[in-house]
Design a protein around this motif. Structure first.
Motif, mmCIF file in Angstrom:
data_model
loop_
_atom_site.group_PDB
_atom_site.id
_atom_site.type_symbol
_atom_site.label_atom_id
_atom_site.label_comp_id
_atom_site.label_asym_id
_atom_site.label_seq_id
_atom_site.Cartn_x
_atom_site.Cartn_y
_atom_site.Cartn_z
ATOM 1 N N UNK A 295 0.775 -1.156 0.087
ATOM 2 C CA UNK A 295 0.014 -0.047 -0.064
ATOM 3 C C UNK A 295 0.786 1.302 0.060
ATOM 4 N N UNK A 296 0.339 2.233 -0.551
ATOM 5 C CA UNK A 296 1.182 3.739 -0.484
ATOM 6 C C UNK A 296 1.331 4.018 1.046
ATOM 7 N N UNK A 297 2.182 4.906 1.325
ATOM 8 C CA UNK A 297 2.536 5.322 2.651
ATOM 9 C C UNK A 297 2.464 7.063 2.798
ATOM 10 N N UNK A 298 2.025 7.388 3.786
ATOM 11 C CA UNK A 298 2.125 8.749 4.159
ATOM 12 C C UNK A 298 2.997 9.003 5.397
ATOM 13 N N UNK A 364 9.895 -1.750 3.648
ATOM 14 C CA UNK A 364 9.041 -2.684 4.194
ATOM 15 C C UNK A 364 7.726 -3.352 2.984
ATOM 16 N N UNK A 365 7.839 -4.731 3.273
ATOM 17 C CA UNK A 365 7.058 -5.341 2.168
ATOM 18 C C UNK A 365 5.589 -5.073 1.909
ATOM 19 N N UNK A 366 5.114 -4.415 3.073
ATOM 20 C CA UNK A 366 3.794 -3.898 3.006
ATOM 21 C C UNK A 366 3.479 -2.808 2.522
ATOM 22 N N UNK A 367 4.639 -2.201 2.117
ATOM 23 C CA UNK A 367 4.553 -0.779 1.435
ATOM 24 C C UNK A 367 5.012 -0.660 0.186
ATOM 25 N N UNK A 368 4.169 0.229 -0.583
ATOM 26 C CA UNK A 368 4.496 0.323 -2.224
ATOM 27 C C UNK A 368 5.578 1.319 -2.353
ATOM 28 N N UNK A 369 6.849 0.905 -2.215
ATOM 29 C CA UNK A 369 7.653 2.026 -2.244
ATOM 30 C C UNK A 369 7.988 2.936 -3.112
ATOM 31 N N UNK A 395 8.356 9.846 -4.710
ATOM 32 C CA UNK A 395 7.690 11.018 -4.215
ATOM 33 C C UNK A 395 6.746 11.340 -4.809
ATOM 34 N N UNK A 396 5.417 10.963 -4.717
ATOM 35 C CA UNK A 396 4.312 11.580 -5.292
ATOM 36 C C UNK A 396 3.633 12.601 -4.846
ATOM 37 N N UNK A 499 -2.396 7.856 -5.912
ATOM 38 C CA UNK A 499 -3.026 7.095 -6.868
ATOM 39 C C UNK A 499 -4.240 6.214 -6.125
ATOM 40 N N UNK A 500 -4.517 6.505 -4.804
ATOM 41 C CA UNK A 500 -5.436 5.754 -4.210
ATOM 42 C C UNK A 500 -6.923 6.347 -4.057
#
Length: 500
Positions: A295-298, A364-369, A395-396, A499-500
């Motif tokens: 998932x994307x991260x903030x 982290x594999x749970x994060x879309x880097x 960096x989006x 993009x979410x």
């Protein structure tokens, strides 16, 4: 008659007070500029046992020998620590404490916690008995603005500086509370980032320790100069000290309608968001969404400076717990970071902490880097400069809420690189989501306006989200429907860029 005991900052001695002391005496007062053991021209007297307690005992002895009806203890920088220690032991003889460009210390605190130079803090952490060398010529601004200091006085400051005995900075201040009710005056130096407006701002929306400044015993004066008013404006300082002794000065008051019993940073987050699983890795917390796949991260970035021993730390406050959980509830990984912005000279260290945290998150594999947003708050804003100057492709979005987008007035010790107003639009970077408080403090507003002007001139894309009736930290101090809608709109804008 009033007697003023004048205690100087690190590395120096009583000579810095010469002109101010002469003017106080000319006005009919007594003045005692103090050079403490191991400082200034008494450097040779320093020994292994020279510490804060040594200096407190010296001041107590001096106070005991004064026959004037009123004794006013004046501390500048480090000098305020022995002043508070002596006042605690001779509370019945001290009429007032005057703090020159320095916040009052608390019981058990060490002076090193307020040292602005991170290299000195590192030195004492590794070698707690090592004398601290004075700043090299040309670097005194790392310890406070030298604005207004005449060239000849600055040369003397550099040439007569002595190493500071380590124990004066590392010994904890022992207080019994005997002097807790003494009248206290703060002399704020605007060119060093201290002002009455900043005190009022801190009282309204800052950490809890600032609320005490609304008590009747506190008064404030402001001087338009740097950290060394006894060298830059000795006549004005003498006049202020005489007025302070007479009980004059500005009194800070809580904002009208302030009914909060808790400190503002501990007020509940304005949105009722469910708890999410939270994992802690070093300085980083990850609030995890209930979603499949990376998932994307903030990454939420706090401001400061934050006291080294402040508890809870930012990531454990309702504010950042709320934002982290809110991001997770919307399907992103909410990341909070305790970076080490403990003083104005710490922005580079905080920037390194942030960069390290971002790399940890991206790995982290749970994060879309490849889908990361950085969201800066308040005085964390200057940390956005590096990311706007050289934005990586993953960096989006860069978001900022009621930010300082340049160092505030008097923040000379902040490195020039931390100026988002200079870096916005200089590279092909991500869009910016900027959330403004309509009732913002003017010093913050000025940096935001300059940023928007620069962004327009350089063609940078900035989406502005306004909270017309919101104050600084409106999520805590203004939990209104308008504020909730603003937070929701800002979050949606950031997620859209991811993009979410």
């Amino acid at each position: 008659m009033t007697a003023f005991v004048l205690v100087s900052d690190t590395f120096t001695g009583g000579w810095v007070w010469e002109e101010t002391a002469a003017l106080l005496r000319a006005a009919g007062a007594e003045a005692y500029p103090v050079t403490l053991t191991g400082m200034g021209d008494r450097r040779a007297e320093a020994g292994p046992g020279t510490g804060l307690e040594t200096h407190i005992e010296e001041l107590v002895g001096l106070v005991d020998g004064i026959t004037a009806a009123e004794v006013v203890l004046v501390g500048h920088g480090y000098g305020l620590y022995p002043v508070f220690g002596a006042a605690d032991r001779r509370a019945g003889r001290v009429a007032r404490i005057v703090s020159v460009d320095t916040g009052p210390p608390g019981p058990g605190e060490t002076a090193v916690r307020s040292v602005p130079d991170p290299e000195v803090r590192e030195l004492l952490a590794g070698r707690p008995d090592a004398p601290v060398p004075p700043p090299a010529p040309g670097t005194w601004s790392r310890w406070g603005s030298v604005e207004g200091v005449p060239a000849e006085a600055l040369v003397r400051l550099e040439s007569e500086a002595a190493p500071q005995p380590a124990g004066t900075l590392t010994e904890p201040l022992r207080l019994t509370g005997a002097a807790a009710a003494l009248p206290t005056t703060g002399v704020l130096c605007a060119a060093n980032g201290q002002s009455i407006a900043m005190v009022e701002m801190a009282v309204a929306s800052g950490p809890p320790q600032f609320r005490v400044f609304t008590e009747e015993r506190f008064r404030f004066f402001e001087l338009a100069t740097g950290h060394w008013p006894m060298l830059s404006v000795p006549a004005e300082l003498a006049e202020v000290l005489l007025s302070a002794a007479a009980g004059e000065g500005h009194r800070a008051t809580p904002p009208e309608g302030d009914g909060h019993e808790q400190p503002s940073h501990l007020l509940p987050f304005l949105l009722d968001v469910p708890e999410r699983p939270r994992e802690r890795v070093g300085r980083v917390d990850l609030h995890l969404p209930d979603a499949e796949g990376p998932r994307p991260a903030i990454v939420f970035v706090h401001g400061g400076p934050i006291a080294v021993d402040q508890r809870p730390t930012p990531r454990d406050t309702p504010f950042f717990l709320g934002y982290g959980r809110y991001a997770a509830s919307m399907g992103a990984v909410g990341v909070t970071v305790d970076h080490r912005l403990h003083g104005l000279a710490d922005y580079a260290r905080a920037a390194d902490d942030l960069a390290e945290a971002v790399e940890l998150v991206r790995a982290d594999p749970r994060v879309d880097g490849e889908r990361i947003a950085l969201w800066f708050f308040s005085t964390g804003g200057p940390l956005a400069a590096d990311w706007l100057a050289a934005p990586p492709p993953w960096l989006r979005c860069v978001a900022a809420t009621y930010p300082a987008l340049a160092p505030l007035p008097g923040w000379e010790s902040v490195e020039p690189r931390f100026r988002p107003v200079d870096t916005v639009g200089t590279a092909d970077g991500p869009p910016v989501v900027l959330t403004r408080a309509g009732l913002e403090h003017p010093v913050f507003t000025a940096t935001v306006e300059a940023f928007l002007t620069a962004a327009k001139e350089r063609g940078a894309h900035v989406e502005v989200v306004d909270a017309p009736h919101g104050h600084h930290a409106f999520e805590l101090v203004d939990p209104t429907d308008e504020s909730r809608a603003v937070v929701a709109r800002s979050m949606r804008a950031v997620l859209a860029r991811l993009g979410d």
